[in-house]
Design an enzyme around this catalytic site. Structure first.
Site, PDB file in Angstrom:
ATOM      1  N   SER A 163       2.093  -4.750 -11.464  1.00 10.23           N
ATOM      2  CA  SER A 163       0.676  -4.372 -11.471  1.00 10.23           C
ATOM      3  C   SER A 163       0.425  -2.899 -11.102  1.00 10.23           C
ATOM      4  CB  SER A 163      -0.141  -5.298 -10.570  1.00 10.23           C
ATOM      5  OG  SER A 163      -0.060  -6.636 -11.047  1.00 10.23           O
ATOM      6  N   ASN A 216       6.995  -1.142 -19.900  1.00  9.86           N
ATOM      7  CA  ASN A 216       7.699  -2.312 -20.430  1.00  9.86           C
ATOM      8  C   ASN A 216       6.691  -3.102 -21.256  1.00  9.86           C
ATOM      9  OD1 ASN A 216       9.103  -4.668 -20.903  1.00  9.86           O
ATOM     10  ND2 ASN A 216       9.003  -5.395 -18.780  1.00  9.86           N
ATOM     11  N   HIS A 229      15.274  -8.655 -16.209  1.00  9.03           N
ATOM     12  CA  HIS A 229      13.850  -8.763 -15.856  1.00  9.03           C
ATOM     13  C   HIS A 229      13.577 -10.192 -15.380  1.00  9.03           C
ATOM     14  CE1 HIS A 229       9.503  -8.967 -16.202  1.00  9.03           C
ATOM     15  NE2 HIS A 229       9.516  -7.648 -16.112  1.00  9.03           N
ATOM     16  N   GLU A 232      10.938  -5.406  -8.448  1.00 15.74           N
ATOM     17  CA  GLU A 232       9.696  -6.001  -8.947  1.00 15.74           C
ATOM     18  C   GLU A 232       9.470  -7.362  -8.286  1.00 15.74           C
ATOM     19  OE1 GLU A 232       8.591  -4.336 -13.062  1.00 15.74           O
ATOM     20  OE2 GLU A 232       9.969  -5.976 -13.393  1.00 15.74           O
ATOM     21  N   GLY A 244       2.106  -8.900 -13.494  1.00 14.45           N
ATOM     22  CA  GLY A 244       1.088  -9.418 -14.396  1.00 14.45           C
ATOM     23  C   GLY A 244      -0.009 -10.198 -13.688  1.00 14.45           C
ATOM     24  N   LYS A 277       7.165  -5.664 -23.103  1.00 10.50           N
ATOM     25  CA  LYS A 277       7.443  -7.106 -23.232  1.00 10.50           C
ATOM     26  C   LYS A 277       7.271  -7.522 -24.705  1.00 10.50           C
ATOM     27  CE  LYS A 277       6.077  -7.503 -18.473  1.00 10.50           C
ATOM     28  NZ  LYS A 277       5.569  -8.301 -17.368  1.00 10.50           N
ATOM     29  N   GLU A 309      11.377 -12.198 -16.056  1.00  7.41           N
ATOM     30  CA  GLU A 309      11.011 -13.132 -17.135  1.00  7.41           C
ATOM     31  C   GLU A 309      12.265 -13.634 -17.856  1.00  7.41           C
ATOM     32  OE1 GLU A 309       8.164 -10.459 -18.835  1.00  7.41           O
ATOM     33  OE2 GLU A 309       6.891 -10.780 -17.086  1.00  7.41           O
TER      34      GLU A 309
HETATM   35  P1  PGA Z   1       2.926  -5.556 -14.905  1.00  7.08           P
HETATM   36  O1  PGA Z   1       4.437  -5.871 -15.315  1.00  7.08           O
HETATM   37  O2  PGA Z   1       2.838  -4.057 -14.673  1.00  7.08           O
HETATM   38  O3  PGA Z   1       2.095  -6.016 -16.048  1.00  7.08           O
HETATM   39  O4  PGA Z   1       2.672  -6.317 -13.631  1.00  7.08           O
HETATM   40  C1  PGA Z   1       5.519  -5.199 -14.716  1.00  7.08           C
HETATM   41  C2  PGA Z   1       6.828  -5.684 -15.292  1.00  7.08           C
HETATM   42  O5  PGA Z   1       6.999  -6.880 -15.513  1.00  7.08           O
HETATM   43  O6  PGA Z   1       7.753  -4.862 -15.539  1.00  7.08           O
END
Ligand code: PGA
Length: 258
Positions: A220, A11, A102, A174, A180, A13, A104
């Protein structure tokens, strides 16, 4: 239990211009050709890219089993929705999948379970594979109410979807506190939550659906921890942010997952 394929999706983003996307694929294609024999033939993989890069991603599909995913879709077919994109538009530029809900988008665009449900139904209708994200916040984990949170998200997101259609959905668990942050849920925590998600799917649909549905873990994930996480029985893949941005690291996620 039916064997479920692994599905590993990057992903991106809000990262990478079209030029940077082309550079990624030049590098990734070379690496893929070199390393393809190390990738389990049943493993699916893909990339969720910013919409302006979907054409490039679709043109550079290295394998039939590669998902080219958008990061959002509008729930309506067309109309006065400035800035939004419809499922048919995404399909027209080569997308075959879309990330929905997601954390976010839930946080910054106030998307709720009811909206996520409509978007999921729309994606299914248009034959885009929905990757539907669920997960609890740090506070909810600490208050030990993560099961209630997941239950509510699952019920809300998957209402009015039948037993056949739900099997086209990929669920991405998630935990928000692990996204992140470099803080991965331990493989056991991730397994416990994915097992719980499967149980809720069984309650909402049936045992067969629960046994077959693909559940990814995200938060992560990186080459160093991907094998431990994906070895867990209820985890069928990963949704990966940061570690999917470099071709070298993304290919490692595909080759090191056992
Ligand atoms: P990350 O993000 O692997 O950077 O923690 C995962 C995601 O938001 O899908």
């Amino acid at each position: 239990m039916t064997k479920r394929n692994l599905v590993i999706v990057g992903n991106w983003k809000m990262n990478k211009t079209p030029t940077e996307t082309k550079q990624f694929f030049t590098e990734f294609t070379k690496l893929y050709e070199k390393e393809a024999s190390k990738i389990d033939p049943t493993t699916w993989f893909g990339l969720a890219v910013p919409a302006i890069n979907l054409v490039i991603a679709a043109e550079n599909k290295v394998a039939k089993k590669m998902l080219v995913a958008a990061q959002d879709v509008h729930q309506e077919a067309s109309g006065a929705f400035t800035g939004d994109l419809s499922a048919s538009m995404l399909k027209a530029v080569g997308a075959n999948s879309v990330v929905i809900g997601h954390s976010e988008r839930r946080a910054y665009h106030h998307e709720d379970d009811a909206l996520i449900n409509l978007k999921t139904q729309k994606a299914l209708k248009e034959h885009l594979i929905p990757i539907v994200c669920i997960g609890e916040s740090l506070k909810e984990r600490e208050q030990n109410i993560w099961k209630d949170v997941l239950q509510k998200q699952i019920k809300g997101a998957f209402t009015n979807i039948n037993n056949t259609e739900i099997l086209k959905v990929i669920i991405a668990y998630e935990p928000i506190w692990a996204i992140g942050t470099g803080k991965t849920a331990s493989a056991d925590q991730a397994q416990e939550a994915c097992q719980y998600v499967r149980l809720e799917i069984e309650k909402l649909f049936n045992k067969q659906v629960a046994n077959q549905i693909i559940i990814q873990y995200g938060g992560s994930v990186k080459p160093e921890n991907v094998a431990e996480i994906l070895n867990k029985p209820d985890i069928d893949g990963a949704l990966v942010g940061g570690a999917s941005l470099e071709a070298n690291s993304f290919i490692k996620l595909l080759t090191l997952n056992k």
